[in-house]
Write a protein that holds these residues in place. Structure first.
Motif, mmCIF file in Angstrom:
data_model
loop_
_atom_site.group_PDB
_atom_site.id
_atom_site.type_symbol
_atom_site.label_atom_id
_atom_site.label_comp_id
_atom_site.label_asym_id
_atom_site.label_seq_id
_atom_site.Cartn_x
_atom_site.Cartn_y
_atom_site.Cartn_z
ATOM 1 N N HIS A 193 -11.439 -16.373 15.545
ATOM 2 C CA HIS A 193 -12.819 -15.898 15.501
ATOM 3 C C HIS A 193 -13.583 -16.340 14.262
ATOM 4 O O HIS A 193 -14.761 -16.003 14.120
ATOM 5 C CB HIS A 193 -12.834 -14.363 15.577
ATOM 6 C CG HIS A 193 -12.048 -13.808 16.718
ATOM 7 N ND1 HIS A 193 -12.392 -14.026 18.031
ATOM 8 C CD2 HIS A 193 -10.909 -13.060 16.746
ATOM 9 C CE1 HIS A 193 -11.509 -13.424 18.825
ATOM 10 N NE2 HIS A 193 -10.599 -12.843 18.073
ATOM 11 N N GLY A 194 -12.921 -17.047 13.351
ATOM 12 C CA GLY A 194 -13.590 -17.487 12.136
ATOM 13 C C GLY A 194 -13.461 -16.481 11.008
ATOM 14 O O GLY A 194 -12.964 -15.370 11.182
ATOM 15 N N GLY A 195 -13.926 -16.876 9.856
ATOM 16 C CA GLY A 195 -13.840 -16.023 8.675
ATOM 17 C C GLY A 195 -15.229 -15.781 8.112
ATOM 18 O O GLY A 195 -16.223 -16.205 8.696
ATOM 19 N N PRO A 196 -15.292 -15.078 6.992
ATOM 20 C CA PRO A 196 -14.187 -14.603 6.157
ATOM 21 C C PRO A 196 -13.583 -13.311 6.683
ATOM 22 O O PRO A 196 -14.067 -12.752 7.667
ATOM 23 C CB PRO A 196 -14.877 -14.366 4.821
ATOM 24 C CG PRO A 196 -16.263 -13.918 5.221
ATOM 25 C CD PRO A 196 -16.605 -14.752 6.436
ATOM 26 N N GLN A 197 -12.557 -12.856 5.980
ATOM 27 C CA GLN A 197 -11.927 -11.582 6.322
ATOM 28 C C GLN A 197 -11.544 -10.874 5.027
ATOM 29 O O GLN A 197 -10.855 -11.443 4.177
ATOM 30 C CB GLN A 197 -10.667 -11.833 7.161
ATOM 31 C CG GLN A 197 -10.070 -10.598 7.785
ATOM 32 C CD GLN A 197 -10.944 -10.014 8.866
ATOM 33 O OE1 GLN A 197 -11.257 -8.829 8.844
ATOM 34 N NE2 GLN A 197 -11.377 -10.835 9.816
ATOM 35 N N VAL A 198 -12.037 -9.646 4.870
ATOM 36 C CA VAL A 198 -11.702 -8.845 3.690
ATOM 37 C C VAL A 198 -10.764 -7.729 4.140
ATOM 38 O O VAL A 198 -11.097 -6.941 5.029
ATOM 39 C CB VAL A 198 -12.969 -8.255 3.019
ATOM 40 C CG1 VAL A 198 -12.578 -7.386 1.826
ATOM 41 C CG2 VAL A 198 -13.909 -9.376 2.589
ATOM 42 N N VAL A 199 -9.581 -7.686 3.547
ATOM 43 C CA VAL A 199 -8.534 -6.751 3.943
ATOM 44 C C VAL A 199 -8.209 -5.842 2.766
ATOM 45 O O VAL A 199 -7.981 -6.330 1.650
ATOM 46 C CB VAL A 199 -7.249 -7.504 4.375
ATOM 47 C CG1 VAL A 199 -6.163 -6.516 4.783
ATOM 48 C CG2 VAL A 199 -7.558 -8.494 5.494
ATOM 49 N N GLU A 200 -8.182 -4.545 2.998
ATOM 50 C CA GLU A 200 -7.767 -3.573 1.982
ATOM 51 C C GLU A 200 -6.530 -2.839 2.497
ATOM 52 O O GLU A 200 -6.555 -2.263 3.586
ATOM 53 C CB GLU A 200 -8.878 -2.566 1.696
ATOM 54 C CG GLU A 200 -8.492 -1.473 0.703
ATOM 55 C CD GLU A 200 -9.574 -0.408 0.575
ATOM 56 O OE1 GLU A 200 -10.624 -0.733 -0.025
ATOM 57 O OE2 GLU A 200 -9.382 0.725 1.070
ATOM 58 N N VAL A 201 -5.466 -2.849 1.722
ATOM 59 C CA VAL A 201 -4.249 -2.144 2.097
ATOM 60 C C VAL A 201 -3.993 -1.062 1.045
ATOM 61 O O VAL A 201 -3.570 -1.366 -0.074
ATOM 62 C CB VAL A 201 -3.034 -3.095 2.189
ATOM 63 C CG1 VAL A 201 -1.808 -2.322 2.673
ATOM 64 C CG2 VAL A 201 -3.327 -4.269 3.115
ATOM 65 N N PRO A 202 -4.244 0.221 1.369
ATOM 66 C CA PRO A 202 -4.055 1.302 0.404
ATOM 67 C C PRO A 202 -2.631 1.863 0.470
ATOM 68 O O PRO A 202 -2.125 2.189 1.542
ATOM 69 C CB PRO A 202 -5.083 2.342 0.844
ATOM 70 C CG PRO A 202 -5.203 2.140 2.326
ATOM 71 C CD PRO A 202 -4.901 0.685 2.604
ATOM 72 N N MET A 203 -1.997 1.992 -0.664
ATOM 73 C CA MET A 203 -0.605 2.449 -0.694
ATOM 74 C C MET A 203 -0.466 3.912 -0.290
ATOM 75 O O MET A 203 0.421 4.281 0.473
ATOM 76 C CB MET A 203 -0.015 2.225 -2.081
ATOM 77 C CG MET A 203 0.133 0.776 -2.474
ATOM 78 S SD MET A 203 0.984 0.587 -4.057
ATOM 79 C CE MET A 203 2.639 1.167 -3.629
ATOM 80 N N PHE A 204 -1.336 4.784 -0.823
ATOM 81 C CA PHE A 204 -1.214 6.223 -0.562
ATOM 82 C C PHE A 204 -1.352 6.516 0.922
ATOM 83 O O PHE A 204 -0.497 7.168 1.539
ATOM 84 C CB PHE A 204 -2.284 6.962 -1.373
ATOM 85 C CG PHE A 204 -2.327 8.460 -1.167
ATOM 86 C CD1 PHE A 204 -1.163 9.217 -1.096
ATOM 87 C CD2 PHE A 204 -3.547 9.111 -1.065
ATOM 88 C CE1 PHE A 204 -1.214 10.598 -0.921
ATOM 89 C CE2 PHE A 204 -3.611 10.493 -0.894
ATOM 90 C CZ PHE A 204 -2.435 11.229 -0.811
ATOM 91 N N GLU A 205 -2.413 6.026 1.531
ATOM 92 C CA GLU A 205 -2.636 6.289 2.950
ATOM 93 C C GLU A 205 -1.533 5.648 3.800
ATOM 94 O O GLU A 205 -1.070 6.239 4.785
ATOM 95 C CB GLU A 205 -4.006 5.750 3.373
ATOM 96 C CG GLU A 205 -5.179 6.570 2.852
ATOM 97 C CD GLU A 205 -5.634 6.166 1.460
ATOM 98 O OE1 GLU A 205 -4.856 5.498 0.737
ATOM 99 O OE2 GLU A 205 -6.768 6.507 1.083
ATOM 100 N N SER A 206 -1.116 4.437 3.422
ATOM 101 C CA SER A 206 -0.092 3.743 4.213
ATOM 102 C C SER A 206 1.236 4.485 4.180
ATOM 103 O O SER A 206 1.894 4.658 5.214
ATOM 104 C CB SER A 206 0.095 2.314 3.696
ATOM 105 O OG SER A 206 -1.091 1.561 3.842
ATOM 106 N N MET A 207 1.648 4.942 2.995
ATOM 107 C CA MET A 207 2.925 5.647 2.900
ATOM 108 C C MET A 207 2.839 7.049 3.487
ATOM 109 O O MET A 207 3.821 7.552 4.062
ATOM 110 C CB MET A 207 3.408 5.712 1.459
ATOM 111 C CG MET A 207 4.101 4.454 0.988
ATOM 112 S SD MET A 207 5.508 3.922 2.016
ATOM 113 C CE MET A 207 6.682 5.234 1.721
ATOM 114 N N THR A 208 1.683 7.701 3.360
ATOM 115 C CA THR A 208 1.539 9.025 3.972
ATOM 116 C C THR A 208 1.651 8.913 5.490
ATOM 117 O O THR A 208 2.337 9.717 6.143
ATOM 118 C CB THR A 208 0.196 9.664 3.574
ATOM 119 O OG1 THR A 208 0.135 9.797 2.149
ATOM 120 C CG2 THR A 208 0.045 11.044 4.204
ATOM 121 N N ALA A 209 1.006 7.917 6.069
ATOM 122 C CA ALA A 209 1.131 7.705 7.514
ATOM 123 C C ALA A 209 2.567 7.371 7.891
ATOM 124 O O ALA A 209 3.075 7.819 8.925
ATOM 125 C CB ALA A 209 0.195 6.585 7.951
#
Length: 408
Positions: A193-209
């Protein structure tokens, strides 16, 4: 696809991360063919120094196991010329990943907006401690902080109620795998689909999930049907089982497995016991089942139990220590541990990436580099003149480390 071409071949990743979460992610990318250029301060990634002794300073074991197949460029971004050099490199890249707090990245001129101006189809990935929409967004985070905040340390209490950290950086490594997945998905997104792509990976939310997918349990429902926490997993007897001479790990979940275990225990009558005869009843009485199992397993050695349970097709393995697992014959047969020669550290044990594709097997192409080992080559490759490189070296804006080979 050629057998020597990885699925990420041709992808250039500028890696501004350090310690564990980011380097673990980018090592996955490097193992599968990406060109990962590690940007370090001239003092080096912190993991170089906090992982114990090494033959050469700054080459700790933890660092070696997180940074193979990468290049290292050492830049002091606060000195003249270094940031411009970095931006020239980013203009040639597909992916930029960092684990700085976003305000710090913005102060350096490394915000998504800054870098997408340089590379319009850039994949920009930031690994943050806390999601940027919440009140904790500016808090610093390490693995132990996230283990505690996500509830993981609270449930790791050995049944005595005292919270304990899991004795490895499990939050960093779990989120690191997620970061590698997200970057790979962003690559696919850009291709389709083309770019750009901005990705945020949060540690707290990821580990809580990650934790609550297991342990939200009866609080999943509204109104709640009970408390949080899977009682089967949190039972004090849900642990490696002591035998006559050691410990064994055994899990019996299906009717067939449970009944086979009862028969191996010499307690066939338990198969018809209403507490254990079907899955729901066993769950309600899991503590009692674990207690009976643990008492019975004291009667035989670990080897005897392994033989009995394997014959009955009940999942079981002896309990390994960190030392004994290094001598496991299965791991020797599959080649997980590879003796390789590092140019300066001598013989080391490399942990082979165990994943295999039908057309590609990740291999060790380059051992973990010294600080700035590739600085000149990389910067020359993006258009800096030798005069510019020499000026940066004189000012300390760039460091080029020329490692001395280990003695034969």
């Amino acid at each position: 696809m050629s057998a020597d071409k990885g699925p990420l071949e041709g992808l250039r990743v500028v890696d501004l991360t350090q310690v564990v979460v980011g380097p673990y992610a980018t090592q996955f990318l490097a193992d599968f063919g990406a060109e990962v250029i590690k940007i370090e301060h001239p003092s080096g990634d912190l993991a170089r120094w906090i992982g114990g002794r090494s033959p050469t300073p700054g080459m700790a074991a933890k660092y070696l196991h997180l940074n193979r197949n990468k290049k290292s460029v050492a830049l002091d971004l606060k000195k003249p010329g270094a940031l411009d050099a970095l931006k020239k490199l980013i203009a040639t890249a597909d992916v930029v990943v960092h684990n700085m707090r976003p305000p710090a990245a913005a102060r350096l001129g490394l915000s998504p907006g800054d870098l997408i101006k340089i590379k319009p189809d850039l994949i920009y990935c930031s690994v943050v401690g806390f999601g940027q929409e919440g009140r904790y967004r500016d808090k610093p985070a390490y693995d132990s902080i996230i283990q505690g905040a996500s509830g993981l340390a609270a449930i790791n209490n050995f049944g005595d109620g005292l919270p304990r950290f899991v004795p490895m950086v499990i939050a960093d490594r779990t989120v690191g795998i997620l970061v590698a997945q997200c970057i790979t998905m962003a690559v696919v997104q850009r291709l389709r689909h083309g770019g750009p792509q901005v990705v945020e990976v949060p540690m707290f939310e990821s580990m809580t999930a990650f934790v609550l997918a297991e342990h939200m349990f009866l609080r999943t429902f509204d109104p709640p049907l009970g408390g949080a926490g899977d009682s089967r997993l949190l039972d004090p007897n849900s642990r490696p089982v002591r035998t006559a001479d050691g410990f064994i790990c055994v899990t019996a979940n299906t009717d067939e497995q449970v009944f086979a275990m009862f028969r191996a225990m010499g307690r066939p009558e338990l198969c018809a016991d209403p507490r254990f005869a079907e899955k729901r009843a066993r769950f309600e009485h899991i503590g009692e089942m674990f207690r009976l199992r643990n008492e019975a397993f004291l009667m035989r050695t670990t080897a005897e139990w392994v033989a009995l349970l394997e014959a009955a097709d009940v999942p079981a393995m002896p309990l390994h220590t960190l030392d004994s697992v290094l001598d496991d014959p299965h791991l020797a047969e599959t080649g997980l541990f590879q003796k390789v020669e590092h140019p300066t550290e001598g013989t080391i044990t490399n942990l082979r990436n165990p994943v295999k594709f039908s057309s590609y097997e990740p291999a060790l192409k380059q051992t973990a580099p010294h600080i700035g080992q590739d600085s000149e080559d990389v910067l020359r490759g993006v258009g800096l003149s030798q005069q510019e490189i020499d000026a940066m070296a004189r000012s300390g804006a760039m460091v080029q480390h020329r490692p001395v080979a280990a003695a034969a």
